[in-house]
Design a protein around this motif. Structure first.
Motif, mmCIF file in Angstrom:
data_model
loop_
_atom_site.group_PDB
_atom_site.id
_atom_site.type_symbol
_atom_site.label_atom_id
_atom_site.label_comp_id
_atom_site.label_asym_id
_atom_site.label_seq_id
_atom_site.Cartn_x
_atom_site.Cartn_y
_atom_site.Cartn_z
ATOM 1 N N UNK A 12 -16.758 -9.790 -12.595
ATOM 2 C CA UNK A 12 -16.551 -9.670 -11.148
ATOM 3 C C UNK A 12 -16.605 -11.042 -10.466
ATOM 4 N N UNK A 13 -16.163 -12.081 -11.178
ATOM 5 C CA UNK A 13 -16.270 -13.439 -10.640
ATOM 6 C C UNK A 13 -15.033 -13.882 -9.858
ATOM 7 N N UNK A 57 -20.707 -10.185 -14.561
ATOM 8 C CA UNK A 57 -20.334 -11.598 -14.686
ATOM 9 C C UNK A 57 -19.863 -12.052 -13.314
ATOM 10 N N UNK A 58 -20.700 -12.786 -12.613
ATOM 11 C CA UNK A 58 -20.451 -13.112 -11.218
ATOM 12 C C UNK A 58 -20.048 -14.569 -11.042
ATOM 13 N N UNK A 106 -20.520 -17.017 -14.181
ATOM 14 C CA UNK A 106 -19.399 -17.718 -14.821
ATOM 15 C C UNK A 106 -19.109 -18.925 -13.943
ATOM 16 N N UNK A 107 -19.467 -20.099 -14.423
ATOM 17 C CA UNK A 107 -19.433 -21.280 -13.566
ATOM 18 C C UNK A 107 -18.038 -21.864 -13.387
ATOM 19 N N UNK A 109 -13.688 -20.787 -13.630
ATOM 20 C CA UNK A 109 -12.723 -19.687 -13.772
ATOM 21 C C UNK A 109 -11.786 -19.918 -14.958
ATOM 22 N N UNK A 110 -12.293 -19.671 -16.163
ATOM 23 C CA UNK A 110 -11.545 -19.990 -17.379
ATOM 24 C C UNK A 110 -10.993 -18.755 -18.068
ATOM 25 N N UNK A 111 -10.876 -17.638 -17.353
ATOM 26 C CA UNK A 111 -10.226 -16.475 -17.914
ATOM 27 C C UNK A 111 -11.172 -15.350 -18.289
ATOM 28 N N UNK A 112 -10.574 -14.183 -18.562
ATOM 29 C CA UNK A 112 -11.352 -12.990 -18.896
ATOM 30 C C UNK A 112 -12.138 -13.184 -20.184
ATOM 31 N N UNK A 113 -11.514 -13.805 -21.185
ATOM 32 C CA UNK A 113 -12.226 -14.036 -22.434
ATOM 33 C C UNK A 113 -13.466 -14.879 -22.234
ATOM 34 N N UNK A 114 -13.359 -15.896 -21.401
ATOM 35 C CA UNK A 114 -14.511 -16.756 -21.098
ATOM 36 C C UNK A 114 -15.598 -15.973 -20.377
#
Length: 292
Positions: A12-13, A57-58, A106-107, A109-114
């Motif tokens: 949810x980031x 995951x915010x 999630x610091x 925005x490197x994708x859903x996998x990250x």
């Protein structure tokens, strides 16, 4: 022995830029469909599938998502004092038992996998569900419950799939299929957002997954894929052949609430299903249909 499915991860980031300015000071996942925010639809669906532990995951500015599921003692006291049992029940449905929800930042925005990789400590060696709150499904049996049942049946990873127009395959993760009984599809390959001329099928993954923890091994390499992001689809593709992996044509209708039209359609569809709202909604819809 098949491990029980008790954990869920909810990424949810995202910034929710398609819903600006509404999302300027409000998390996209807090936008309501009728009278519940998107995030609660996902949580309720997960609970119905037997999920007991949740990891959000915010990102920055998303603290309201965690606070929403906290208890509001002052509000509870006011509602009790004013003798509003229905409102108190609605409030109760939005609360979580102590220790059942945590959040991880999630610091970048490197994708859903990250995003899923960020939850690696929470996941451990257990199977887990992923729910993308942008997708909500109207169905007799909650979509994740259908996936959980399929997981118990197969003992391996299962994703919810639906057919998309062939010309739109470049928007989705697309399956290469093996055996297909009309409901359960053997997955022999996965391609992230293929050009329509290269797409192996028109079966697309939607925002519901049940995965074994093996996927974390592949995500931990942090390899970049489409869009220069760490793609969950790429990691899942590397799991194929190491254990059962299926797509489930779920029962129900999916609404993409990350899209304005999908969001508006979900408002109407879910309102029509409500005994307290359906009749009135049908009446006012007739007014607008007559104007077309």
């Amino acid at each position: 022995m098949i491990k029980p499915l008790r954990k869920a991860v909810l990424p949810v980031a995202g910034l929710g830029t398609r819903f600006l300015p509404a999302t300027k000071a409000m998390a996209k996942e807090m936008l309501p469909v009728v009278d519940r925010p998107l995030i609660q639809y996902s949580i309720d669906e997960a609970r119905a599938a037997g999920i007991e532990q949740f990891c959000l995951i915010t990102g920055r500015g998303k603290t309201a998502l965690v606070e929403y599921f906290d208890r509001a003692f002052e509000l509870e006291a006011t509602l009790k004092e004013r003798n509003k049992p229905e409102a108190m029940q609605a409030l109760k449905e939005s609360s979580m038992l102590p220790g059942t929800m945590l959040s991880v930042r999630q610091q970048e925005p490197l994708g859903l996998g990250h995003a899923i990789w960020c939850a690696r400590a929470f996941i451990g060696d257990d199977p887990f569900a992923i729910l993308l709150p942008d997708d909500i499904v109207l169905s007799k049996t909650p979509c994740l419950k259908q996936l959980a049942d399929a997981y118990q049946q197969t003992g391996g990873s299962v994703v919810a799939v639906t057919e998309v127009p062939h010309e739109q395959t470049n928007r989705y993760g697309i399956l290469k299929v093996g055996q297909d009984d009309g409901t359960m599809v053997e997955i022999t390959g996965l391609v992230e957002k293929p050009d329509p001329k290269d797409a192996p099928s028109n079966l697309s993954i939607i925002g519901r997954y049940v995965l074994t923890a093996d996927v974390i091994t592949h995500l931990s390499r942090l390899e970049r894929g489409a869009g220069n992001e760490v793609q969950l689809t790429d990691a899942m593709a590397k799991m194929i052949g190491t254990g059962p992996f299926h797509g489930l044509r779920f029962e129900g209708r999916r609404f993409d609430c990350g899209d304005k039209i999908g969001f508006l359609e979900a408002q109407i569809a879910f309102a029509l299903e409500r005994p307290d709202l359906g009749p009135a909604v049908r009446e006012f819809l007739k007014t607008y249909v007559d104007r077309l």
